[in-house]
Design a protein around this motif. Structure first.
Motif, mmCIF file in Angstrom:
data_model
loop_
_atom_site.group_PDB
_atom_site.id
_atom_site.type_symbol
_atom_site.label_atom_id
_atom_site.label_comp_id
_atom_site.label_asym_id
_atom_site.label_seq_id
_atom_site.Cartn_x
_atom_site.Cartn_y
_atom_site.Cartn_z
ATOM 1 N N PHE A 1 16.857 35.323 64.669
ATOM 2 C CA PHE A 1 17.898 36.321 64.414
ATOM 3 C C PHE A 1 17.624 37.609 65.192
ATOM 4 O O PHE A 1 18.555 38.267 65.676
ATOM 5 C CB PHE A 1 17.985 36.629 62.927
ATOM 6 N N GLU A 2 16.371 37.961 65.321
ATOM 7 C CA GLU A 2 16.010 39.185 66.041
ATOM 8 C C GLU A 2 16.540 39.142 67.474
ATOM 9 O O GLU A 2 16.970 40.162 68.021
ATOM 10 C CB GLU A 2 14.487 39.349 66.052
ATOM 11 N N ALA A 3 16.518 37.948 68.079
ATOM 12 C CA ALA A 3 16.990 37.811 69.458
ATOM 13 C C ALA A 3 18.468 37.441 69.545
ATOM 14 O O ALA A 3 19.085 37.615 70.593
ATOM 15 C CB ALA A 3 16.157 36.755 70.185
ATOM 16 N N ALA A 4 19.040 36.922 68.452
ATOM 17 C CA ALA A 4 20.440 36.487 68.476
ATOM 18 C C ALA A 4 21.145 36.908 67.194
ATOM 19 O O ALA A 4 21.541 36.065 66.383
ATOM 20 C CB ALA A 4 20.509 34.970 68.663
ATOM 21 N N PRO A 5 21.314 38.207 66.974
ATOM 22 C CA PRO A 5 21.905 38.681 65.715
ATOM 23 C C PRO A 5 23.355 38.251 65.505
ATOM 24 O O PRO A 5 23.824 38.203 64.374
ATOM 25 C CB PRO A 5 21.795 40.208 65.828
ATOM 26 N N ASN A 6 24.066 37.920 66.585
ATOM 27 C CA ASN A 6 25.453 37.480 66.438
ATOM 28 C C ASN A 6 25.553 36.058 65.880
ATOM 29 O O ASN A 6 26.653 35.588 65.568
ATOM 30 C CB ASN A 6 26.185 37.557 67.779
ATOM 31 N N PHE A 7 24.405 35.383 65.728
ATOM 32 C CA PHE A 7 24.393 34.034 65.151
ATOM 33 C C PHE A 7 23.839 34.044 63.728
ATOM 34 O O PHE A 7 23.246 33.066 63.278
ATOM 35 C CB PHE A 7 23.581 33.083 66.039
ATOM 36 N N ALA A 8 24.075 35.134 63.029
ATOM 37 C CA ALA A 8 23.563 35.258 61.658
ATOM 38 C C ALA A 8 24.086 34.147 60.751
ATOM 39 O O ALA A 8 23.337 33.579 59.945
ATOM 40 C CB ALA A 8 23.933 36.626 61.089
ATOM 41 N N ARG A 9 25.357 33.808 60.862
ATOM 42 C CA ARG A 9 25.944 32.807 59.960
ATOM 43 C C ARG A 9 25.366 31.411 60.180
ATOM 44 O O ARG A 9 24.945 30.757 59.223
ATOM 45 C CB ARG A 9 27.462 32.805 60.102
ATOM 46 N N PRO A 10 25.321 30.887 61.413
ATOM 47 C CA PRO A 10 24.701 29.575 61.575
ATOM 48 C C PRO A 10 23.214 29.570 61.243
ATOM 49 O O PRO A 10 22.708 28.588 60.683
ATOM 50 C CB PRO A 10 24.954 29.228 63.047
ATOM 51 N N LEU A 11 22.515 30.651 61.538
ATOM 52 C CA LEU A 11 21.090 30.710 61.212
ATOM 53 C C LEU A 11 20.875 30.711 59.701
ATOM 54 O O LEU A 11 19.950 30.065 59.190
ATOM 55 C CB LEU A 11 20.457 31.957 61.842
ATOM 56 N N GLU A 12 21.739 31.406 58.974
ATOM 57 C CA GLU A 12 21.626 31.413 57.521
ATOM 58 C C GLU A 12 21.938 30.023 56.959
ATOM 59 O O GLU A 12 21.301 29.571 56.003
ATOM 60 C CB GLU A 12 22.561 32.455 56.923
ATOM 61 N N ALA A 13 22.915 29.337 57.546
ATOM 62 C CA ALA A 13 23.230 27.974 57.096
ATOM 63 C C ALA A 13 22.047 27.045 57.322
ATOM 64 O O ALA A 13 21.721 26.213 56.466
ATOM 65 C CB ALA A 13 24.466 27.461 57.829
ATOM 66 N N ILE A 14 21.395 27.165 58.474
ATOM 67 C CA ILE A 14 20.215 26.347 58.759
ATOM 68 C C ILE A 14 19.092 26.683 57.793
ATOM 69 O O ILE A 14 18.402 25.797 57.271
ATOM 70 C CB ILE A 14 19.773 26.555 60.224
ATOM 71 N N ARG A 15 18.900 27.980 57.517
ATOM 72 C CA ARG A 15 17.841 28.398 56.590
ATOM 73 C C ARG A 15 18.072 27.808 55.206
ATOM 74 O O ARG A 15 17.147 27.238 54.603
ATOM 75 C CB ARG A 15 17.792 29.921 56.506
ATOM 76 N N GLN A 16 19.275 27.917 54.691
ATOM 77 C CA GLN A 16 19.569 27.411 53.352
ATOM 78 C C GLN A 16 19.401 25.897 53.284
ATOM 79 O O GLN A 16 18.855 25.357 52.310
ATOM 80 C CB GLN A 16 20.986 27.802 52.945
ATOM 81 N N SER A 17 19.857 25.191 54.318
ATOM 82 C CA SER A 17 19.730 23.736 54.332
ATOM 83 C C SER A 17 18.275 23.308 54.388
ATOM 84 O O SER A 17 17.839 22.403 53.663
ATOM 85 C CB SER A 17 20.504 23.162 55.529
ATOM 86 N N ALA A 18 17.480 23.949 55.253
ATOM 87 C CA ALA A 18 16.058 23.600 55.366
ATOM 88 C C ALA A 18 15.311 23.920 54.075
ATOM 89 O O ALA A 18 14.438 23.157 53.641
ATOM 90 C CB ALA A 18 15.436 24.345 56.546
ATOM 91 N N GLN A 19 15.647 25.053 53.449
ATOM 92 C CA GLN A 19 15.023 25.412 52.175
ATOM 93 C C GLN A 19 15.346 24.367 51.110
ATOM 94 O O GLN A 19 14.493 23.983 50.309
ATOM 95 C CB GLN A 19 15.520 26.789 51.714
ATOM 96 N N SER A 20 16.598 23.902 51.090
ATOM 97 C CA SER A 20 17.003 22.895 50.123
ATOM 98 C C SER A 20 16.232 21.599 50.335
ATOM 99 O O SER A 20 15.794 20.953 49.372
ATOM 100 C CB SER A 20 18.506 22.642 50.231
ATOM 101 N N MET A 21 16.039 21.203 51.594
ATOM 102 C CA MET A 21 15.292 19.982 51.884
ATOM 103 C C MET A 21 13.842 20.105 51.422
ATOM 104 O O MET A 21 13.268 19.155 50.871
ATOM 105 C CB MET A 21 15.346 19.695 53.380
ATOM 106 N N VAL A 22 13.239 21.263 51.628
ATOM 107 C CA VAL A 22 11.859 21.472 51.199
ATOM 108 C C VAL A 22 11.754 21.402 49.682
ATOM 109 O O VAL A 22 10.827 20.800 49.129
ATOM 110 C CB VAL A 22 11.329 22.819 51.738
ATOM 111 N N ARG A 23 12.710 22.010 48.990
ATOM 112 C CA ARG A 23 12.693 21.966 47.524
ATOM 113 C C ARG A 23 12.831 20.532 47.014
ATOM 114 O O ARG A 23 12.338 20.209 45.924
ATOM 115 C CB ARG A 23 13.822 22.825 46.948
ATOM 116 N N ARG A 24 13.475 19.696 47.781
ATOM 117 C CA ARG A 24 13.675 18.308 47.364
ATOM 118 C C ARG A 24 12.568 17.384 47.866
ATOM 119 O O ARG A 24 12.665 16.167 47.739
ATOM 120 C CB ARG A 24 15.039 17.818 47.848
#
Length: 352
Positions: A116-139
Protein backbone atom coordinates in the motif's frame (compact mmCIF):
# COMPACT_ATOMS: atom_id res chain seq x y z
CA UNK A 1 -25.70 -17.68 8.85
CA UNK A 2 -27.52 -17.14 5.53
CA UNK A 3 -26.79 -19.24 2.47
CA UNK A 4 -25.35 -16.23 0.64
CA UNK A 5 -23.07 -15.44 3.58
CA UNK A 6 -21.79 -19.01 3.62
CA UNK A 7 -21.03 -18.86 -0.09
CA UNK A 8 -19.04 -15.67 0.45
CA UNK A 9 -16.59 -17.42 2.76
CA UNK A 10 -13.29 -18.62 1.27
CA UNK A 11 -13.10 -22.40 0.79
CA UNK A 12 -11.88 -24.44 3.71
CA UNK A 13 -8.29 -25.61 3.72
CA UNK A 14 -7.75 -29.38 4.13
CA UNK A 15 -6.76 -30.20 7.73
CA UNK A 16 -3.06 -30.33 8.41
CA UNK A 17 -1.34 -33.60 9.23
CA UNK A 18 1.57 -33.44 11.66
CA UNK A 19 4.38 -35.91 12.22
CA UNK A 20 4.38 -36.57 15.95
CA UNK A 21 7.78 -37.59 17.40
CA UNK A 22 6.03 -40.50 19.10
CA UNK A 23 5.26 -41.97 15.67
CA UNK A 24 8.88 -41.98 14.58
CA UNK A 25 9.81 -45.17 16.40
CA UNK A 26 12.22 -45.99 19.19
CA UNK A 27 15.90 -45.35 18.91
CA UNK A 28 18.96 -44.42 20.90
CA UNK A 29 18.74 -40.76 19.81
CA UNK A 30 15.09 -39.52 19.50
CA UNK A 31 16.16 -35.96 18.67
CA UNK A 32 18.31 -37.13 15.77
CA UNK A 33 15.44 -39.35 14.57
CA UNK A 34 13.08 -36.34 14.73
CA UNK A 35 15.39 -34.26 12.55
CA UNK A 36 16.13 -36.93 9.97
CA UNK A 37 13.30 -39.44 9.82
CA UNK A 38 10.50 -36.88 10.07
CA UNK A 39 11.65 -35.15 6.90
CA UNK A 40 12.01 -38.44 5.05
CA UNK A 41 8.62 -39.58 6.34
CA UNK A 42 7.00 -36.38 5.11
CA UNK A 43 8.50 -36.82 1.66
CA UNK A 44 7.24 -40.40 1.48
CA UNK A 45 3.77 -40.06 3.01
CA UNK A 46 2.42 -36.62 2.10
CA UNK A 47 -1.02 -37.20 0.57
CA UNK A 48 -2.12 -35.51 -2.65
CA UNK A 49 -3.88 -32.26 -1.82
CA UNK A 50 -3.40 -32.56 1.96
CA UNK A 51 -0.82 -30.18 3.50
CA UNK A 52 1.58 -31.75 5.98
CA UNK A 53 3.96 -30.02 8.39
CA UNK A 54 7.05 -31.32 10.10
CA UNK A 55 6.79 -31.25 13.86
CA UNK A 56 8.20 -27.91 15.01
CA UNK A 57 8.50 -26.55 11.46
CA UNK A 58 6.87 -23.44 9.98
CA UNK A 59 6.76 -24.83 6.44
CA UNK A 60 4.00 -27.05 5.10
CA UNK A 61 4.30 -29.35 2.10
CA UNK A 62 1.72 -30.81 -0.27
CA UNK A 63 1.79 -33.16 -3.22
CA UNK A 64 -0.18 -31.93 -6.21
CA UNK A 65 -0.28 -35.10 -8.27
CA UNK A 66 -0.01 -38.87 -7.75
CA UNK A 67 3.17 -40.71 -8.71
CA UNK A 68 3.06 -41.14 -12.50
CA UNK A 69 2.86 -44.57 -14.09
CA UNK A 70 5.35 -44.64 -17.00
CA UNK A 71 3.31 -47.32 -18.76
CA UNK A 72 0.42 -44.85 -19.09
CA UNK A 73 2.54 -42.70 -21.42
CA UNK A 74 4.05 -45.40 -23.63
CA UNK A 75 2.85 -46.15 -27.13
CA UNK A 76 0.98 -42.90 -27.71
CA UNK A 77 3.42 -41.51 -30.27
CA UNK A 78 6.42 -42.75 -32.18
CA UNK A 79 8.18 -39.62 -31.05
CA UNK A 80 8.54 -40.07 -27.28
CA UNK A 81 9.53 -36.47 -26.59
CA UNK A 82 6.14 -35.30 -25.28
CA UNK A 83 5.74 -38.51 -23.26
CA UNK A 84 9.09 -38.12 -21.52
CA UNK A 85 8.41 -34.45 -20.86
CA UNK A 86 5.03 -35.32 -19.35
CA UNK A 87 6.61 -37.91 -17.05
CA UNK A 88 9.29 -35.44 -15.95
CA UNK A 89 6.72 -32.77 -15.00
CA UNK A 90 4.38 -35.31 -13.38
CA UNK A 91 7.21 -36.64 -11.22
CA UNK A 92 8.10 -33.13 -10.10
CA UNK A 93 4.49 -32.46 -9.11
CA UNK A 94 4.22 -35.79 -7.28
CA UNK A 95 7.04 -34.69 -4.96
CA UNK A 96 6.00 -32.61 -1.95
CA UNK A 97 5.90 -28.91 -2.90
CA UNK A 98 6.32 -26.15 -0.34
CA UNK A 99 3.46 -23.90 0.80
CA UNK A 100 5.00 -20.51 1.53
CA UNK A 101 4.26 -16.89 2.32
CA UNK A 102 3.12 -15.05 5.45
CA UNK A 103 0.71 -17.19 7.48
CA UNK A 104 0.27 -15.04 10.59
CA UNK A 105 -2.18 -12.17 10.97
CA UNK A 106 0.49 -9.57 11.75
CA UNK A 107 2.69 -10.76 8.85
CA UNK A 108 -0.19 -10.42 6.40
CA UNK A 109 -0.93 -6.92 7.71
CA UNK A 110 2.72 -5.94 7.26
CA UNK A 111 2.77 -7.35 3.73
CA UNK A 112 -0.30 -5.37 2.66
CA UNK A 113 0.97 -2.21 4.36
CA UNK A 114 4.25 -2.49 2.44
CA UNK A 115 2.49 -2.74 -0.92
CA UNK A 116 0.00 0.00 0.00
CA UNK A 117 2.87 2.37 0.75
CA UNK A 118 3.96 2.11 -2.89
CA UNK A 119 0.47 1.80 -4.42
CA UNK A 120 -2.03 3.74 -2.29
CA UNK A 121 -4.55 3.92 -5.14
CA UNK A 122 -4.98 0.13 -4.81
CA UNK A 123 -6.26 0.28 -1.24
CA UNK A 124 -9.50 -1.56 -2.05
CA UNK A 125 -8.01 -4.62 -3.79
CA UNK A 126 -5.23 -4.81 -1.20
CA UNK A 127 -7.77 -4.74 1.62
CA UNK A 128 -9.78 -7.48 -0.12
CA UNK A 129 -6.64 -9.62 -0.38
CA UNK A 130 -5.79 -8.93 3.27
CA UNK A 131 -9.24 -9.95 4.51
CA UNK A 132 -9.29 -13.09 2.37
CA UNK A 133 -5.81 -14.19 3.46
CA UNK A 134 -6.66 -13.50 7.11
CA UNK A 135 -9.80 -15.60 6.76
CA UNK A 136 -7.81 -18.49 5.27
CA UNK A 137 -5.32 -18.36 8.14
CA UNK A 138 -8.12 -18.38 10.71
CA UNK A 139 -9.50 -21.48 9.02
CA UNK A 140 -6.18 -23.32 9.30
CA UNK A 141 -4.15 -22.43 6.21
CA UNK A 142 -0.41 -22.72 7.00
CA UNK A 143 0.47 -20.49 4.05
CA UNK A 144 -0.48 -17.31 2.20
CA UNK A 145 -3.58 -17.71 0.07
CA UNK A 146 -6.45 -15.50 -1.01
CA UNK A 147 -9.59 -15.83 -3.09
CA UNK A 148 -9.10 -15.16 -6.83
CA UNK A 149 -9.31 -11.44 -7.46
CA UNK A 150 -10.35 -9.65 -10.66
CA UNK A 151 -9.34 -5.99 -10.94
CA UNK A 152 -10.74 -3.64 -13.58
CA UNK A 153 -8.94 -0.33 -14.08
CA UNK A 154 -8.02 1.94 -17.01
CA UNK A 155 -4.66 1.44 -18.76
CA UNK A 156 -1.66 3.02 -17.08
CA UNK A 157 -3.00 2.80 -13.53
CA UNK A 158 -0.27 0.50 -12.25
CA UNK A 159 -2.26 -2.75 -12.00
CA UNK A 160 0.60 -4.97 -13.13
CA UNK A 161 3.15 -3.13 -11.00
CA UNK A 162 0.97 -3.54 -7.91
CA UNK A 163 0.52 -7.28 -8.54
CA UNK A 164 4.25 -7.83 -9.01
CA UNK A 165 5.01 -5.85 -5.86
CA UNK A 166 2.56 -8.00 -3.91
CA UNK A 167 4.29 -11.15 -5.14
CA UNK A 168 7.75 -9.80 -4.31
CA UNK A 169 6.70 -8.68 -0.82
CA UNK A 170 5.06 -12.05 -0.10
CA UNK A 171 8.18 -14.01 -1.02
CA UNK A 172 6.15 -16.18 -3.41
CA UNK A 173 7.23 -16.89 -6.99
CA UNK A 174 5.12 -15.05 -9.56
CA UNK A 175 4.16 -16.11 -13.06
CA UNK A 176 3.12 -13.31 -15.43
CA UNK A 177 0.85 -14.23 -18.35
CA UNK A 178 -0.06 -11.64 -20.98
CA UNK A 179 -3.43 -12.58 -22.48
CA UNK A 180 -2.84 -10.38 -25.54
CA UNK A 181 -0.07 -12.76 -26.59
CA UNK A 182 -2.29 -15.86 -26.38
CA UNK A 183 -4.14 -17.34 -29.34
CA UNK A 184 -5.19 -20.45 -27.41
CA UNK A 185 -5.72 -21.32 -23.77
CA UNK A 186 -2.66 -23.62 -23.70
CA UNK A 187 -0.53 -21.31 -21.52
CA UNK A 188 -3.22 -21.71 -18.84
CA UNK A 189 -4.56 -25.22 -19.54
CA UNK A 190 -2.35 -27.85 -21.21
CA UNK A 191 -3.01 -29.35 -24.64
CA UNK A 192 -3.49 -33.10 -24.93
CA UNK A 193 -0.18 -34.95 -25.32
CA UNK A 194 -1.53 -37.17 -28.13
CA UNK A 195 -1.37 -34.24 -30.57
CA UNK A 196 1.77 -33.23 -32.47
CA UNK A 197 1.49 -29.63 -31.22
CA UNK A 198 0.99 -30.74 -27.61
CA UNK A 199 2.72 -28.84 -24.86
CA UNK A 200 2.21 -28.43 -21.12
CA UNK A 201 0.69 -25.24 -19.77
CA UNK A 202 2.97 -22.58 -18.40
CA UNK A 203 1.12 -23.00 -15.10
CA UNK A 204 2.07 -26.65 -14.49
CA UNK A 205 5.60 -26.05 -15.77
CA UNK A 206 5.98 -23.16 -13.35
CA UNK A 207 4.76 -25.26 -10.40
CA UNK A 208 7.16 -28.06 -11.31
CA UNK A 209 10.14 -25.71 -11.74
CA UNK A 210 9.55 -23.56 -8.64
CA UNK A 211 8.46 -26.44 -6.35
CA UNK A 212 6.00 -24.09 -4.63
CA UNK A 213 2.31 -25.04 -4.60
CA UNK A 214 0.85 -21.57 -3.91
CA UNK A 215 2.52 -19.12 -6.31
CA UNK A 216 0.91 -15.89 -7.46
CA UNK A 217 -0.19 -16.09 -11.09
CA UNK A 218 -1.00 -12.80 -12.80
CA UNK A 219 -3.07 -12.84 -15.98
CA UNK A 220 -2.77 -9.38 -17.50
CA UNK A 221 -5.20 -7.97 -20.09
CA UNK A 222 -7.52 -10.84 -19.22
CA UNK A 223 -10.45 -9.27 -21.07
CA UNK A 224 -8.46 -9.56 -24.33
CA UNK A 225 -7.97 -13.33 -24.04
CA UNK A 226 -8.87 -15.20 -27.20
CA UNK A 227 -8.91 -18.87 -28.17
CA UNK A 228 -8.68 -19.55 -31.90
CA UNK A 229 -8.40 -23.33 -31.58
CA UNK A 230 -11.09 -25.65 -32.91
CA UNK A 231 -13.96 -26.48 -30.56
CA UNK A 232 -13.01 -23.58 -28.28
CA UNK A 233 -15.53 -22.03 -25.89
CA UNK A 234 -17.55 -19.15 -27.27
CA UNK A 235 -16.14 -16.96 -24.49
CA UNK A 236 -12.39 -17.52 -24.11
CA UNK A 237 -12.34 -16.26 -20.52
CA UNK A 238 -14.45 -19.27 -19.45
CA UNK A 239 -11.31 -21.41 -19.68
CA UNK A 240 -10.57 -20.16 -16.14
CA UNK A 241 -13.83 -21.46 -14.67
CA UNK A 242 -12.58 -24.79 -13.21
CA UNK A 243 -9.43 -23.15 -11.84
CA UNK A 244 -11.15 -20.46 -9.76
CA UNK A 245 -13.20 -22.74 -7.50
CA UNK A 246 -11.42 -24.84 -4.92
CA UNK A 247 -13.20 -28.17 -5.44
CA UNK A 248 -12.87 -28.16 -9.23
CA UNK A 249 -9.29 -26.83 -9.13
CA UNK A 250 -8.34 -29.63 -6.73
CA UNK A 251 -9.73 -32.21 -9.17
CA UNK A 252 -8.23 -30.62 -12.31
CA UNK A 253 -7.14 -33.15 -14.94
CA UNK A 254 -4.16 -31.95 -16.96
CA UNK A 255 -4.53 -33.22 -20.53
CA UNK A 256 -0.82 -33.13 -21.29
CA UNK A 257 0.14 -35.05 -18.15
CA UNK A 258 -2.92 -37.30 -18.41
CA UNK A 259 -3.32 -37.14 -14.65
CA UNK A 260 -4.97 -35.13 -11.89
CA UNK A 261 -3.13 -32.05 -10.64
CA UNK A 262 -4.34 -30.11 -7.62
CA UNK A 263 -4.28 -26.41 -8.60
CA UNK A 264 -6.39 -25.23 -5.68
CA UNK A 265 -3.50 -23.58 -3.81
CA UNK A 266 -2.70 -21.06 -6.58
CA UNK A 267 -3.27 -17.33 -5.92
CA UNK A 268 -4.89 -15.83 -9.03
CA UNK A 269 -4.80 -12.12 -9.90
CA UNK A 270 -6.74 -11.28 -13.08
CA UNK A 271 -6.31 -7.79 -14.52
CA UNK A 272 -8.52 -6.16 -17.12
CA UNK A 273 -9.64 -2.87 -18.65
CA UNK A 274 -13.25 -3.86 -19.43
CA UNK A 275 -15.13 -6.09 -17.01
CA UNK A 276 -18.04 -6.52 -19.43
CA UNK A 277 -15.86 -8.60 -21.75
CA UNK A 278 -15.38 -11.27 -19.07
CA UNK A 279 -17.88 -14.11 -18.68
CA UNK A 280 -20.28 -13.63 -15.77
CA UNK A 281 -19.54 -17.11 -14.29
CA UNK A 282 -15.87 -16.12 -14.10
CA UNK A 283 -16.74 -12.86 -12.34
CA UNK A 284 -18.97 -14.74 -9.91
CA UNK A 285 -16.01 -16.86 -8.78
CA UNK A 286 -13.75 -13.89 -8.07
CA UNK A 287 -13.57 -10.91 -5.77
CA UNK A 288 -14.28 -8.13 -8.29
CA UNK A 289 -12.83 -4.65 -7.76
CA UNK A 290 -13.47 -1.76 -10.16
CA UNK A 291 -11.11 1.20 -9.94
CA UNK A 292 -11.12 4.59 -11.57
CA UNK A 293 -7.98 6.21 -12.92
CA UNK A 294 -6.12 8.10 -10.17
CA UNK A 295 -6.85 11.81 -10.15
CA UNK A 296 -4.25 14.58 -10.20
CA UNK A 297 -3.95 14.75 -6.40
CA UNK A 298 -3.47 10.98 -6.13
CA UNK A 299 -0.77 10.93 -8.82
CA UNK A 300 0.99 13.84 -7.11
CA UNK A 301 0.93 12.02 -3.77
CA UNK A 302 2.25 8.83 -5.37
CA UNK A 303 5.04 10.86 -7.00
CA UNK A 304 6.03 12.23 -3.59
CA UNK A 305 6.05 8.74 -2.04
CA UNK A 306 7.97 7.19 -4.93
CA UNK A 307 10.75 9.80 -4.79
CA UNK A 308 11.20 9.03 -1.10
CA UNK A 309 10.93 5.23 -1.57
CA UNK A 310 13.51 5.19 -4.35
CA UNK A 311 15.91 7.39 -2.41
CA UNK A 312 15.92 10.10 -5.06
CA UNK A 313 16.68 13.77 -4.27
CA UNK A 314 13.79 15.67 -2.66
CA UNK A 315 14.31 18.40 -5.28
CA UNK A 316 12.58 16.13 -7.81
CA UNK A 317 9.24 16.32 -6.01
CA UNK A 318 8.32 19.88 -7.02
CA UNK A 319 8.96 19.51 -10.80
CA UNK A 320 7.17 16.14 -10.84
CA UNK A 321 4.09 17.55 -9.14
CA UNK A 322 4.19 20.55 -11.49
CA UNK A 323 4.28 18.16 -14.46
CA UNK A 324 1.31 16.26 -13.04
CA UNK A 325 -0.79 19.37 -12.47
CA UNK A 326 -0.01 20.83 -15.91
CA UNK A 327 -1.03 17.61 -17.67
CA UNK A 328 2.40 16.42 -18.82
CA UNK A 329 2.25 13.33 -16.55
CA UNK A 330 -1.30 12.07 -16.91
CA UNK A 331 -0.92 8.47 -15.72
CA UNK A 332 1.08 6.36 -13.30
CA UNK A 333 2.76 4.65 -16.24
CA UNK A 334 4.21 7.97 -17.42
CA UNK A 335 5.14 8.89 -13.86
CA UNK A 336 7.09 5.66 -13.34
CA UNK A 337 8.88 6.11 -16.67
CA UNK A 338 9.99 9.57 -15.56
CA UNK A 339 11.14 8.19 -12.22
CA UNK A 340 13.00 5.35 -13.95
CA UNK A 341 14.88 7.93 -16.05
CA UNK A 342 15.73 9.86 -12.89
CA UNK A 343 16.95 6.63 -11.28
CA UNK A 344 19.15 5.86 -14.27
CA UNK A 345 20.58 9.38 -14.31
CA UNK A 346 21.36 9.22 -10.59
CA UNK A 347 23.32 5.97 -10.97
CA UNK A 348 25.05 6.82 -14.24
CA UNK A 349 28.84 7.04 -13.77
CA UNK A 350 30.50 10.36 -14.53
CA UNK A 351 32.91 10.28 -17.48
CA UNK A 352 36.17 12.20 -17.22
Amino acid sequence: MSKSAKNALPPATPPLEFDDPADLGDGPNPVERLLNDAELDTLNRTAVGRPRMLWGSDTAFVRLSPEPDPSAYSGKRSDRGPDFRAIEIARALSDPLALKGPAKAHAIDELVATVFEAAPNFARPLEAIRQSAQSMVRRGAPHFQFKPILIEAPPGCGKTTMAMRLAAASGLPALYLDATAMTTGTPIVSADSVWSHARPSEVVQFLANEQVANPIIIVDEFDKLQNLSAHARSDATEIMLPLLQRDTAAAHVDHFLQSRVDLSFINWILLCNDLNRIARPVRDRCTVIRLNAPDVDEIAEIARREVQRRGLPDELVAPLIRAVRTGRLTSLRKLHKALDRADAAATRPLLN
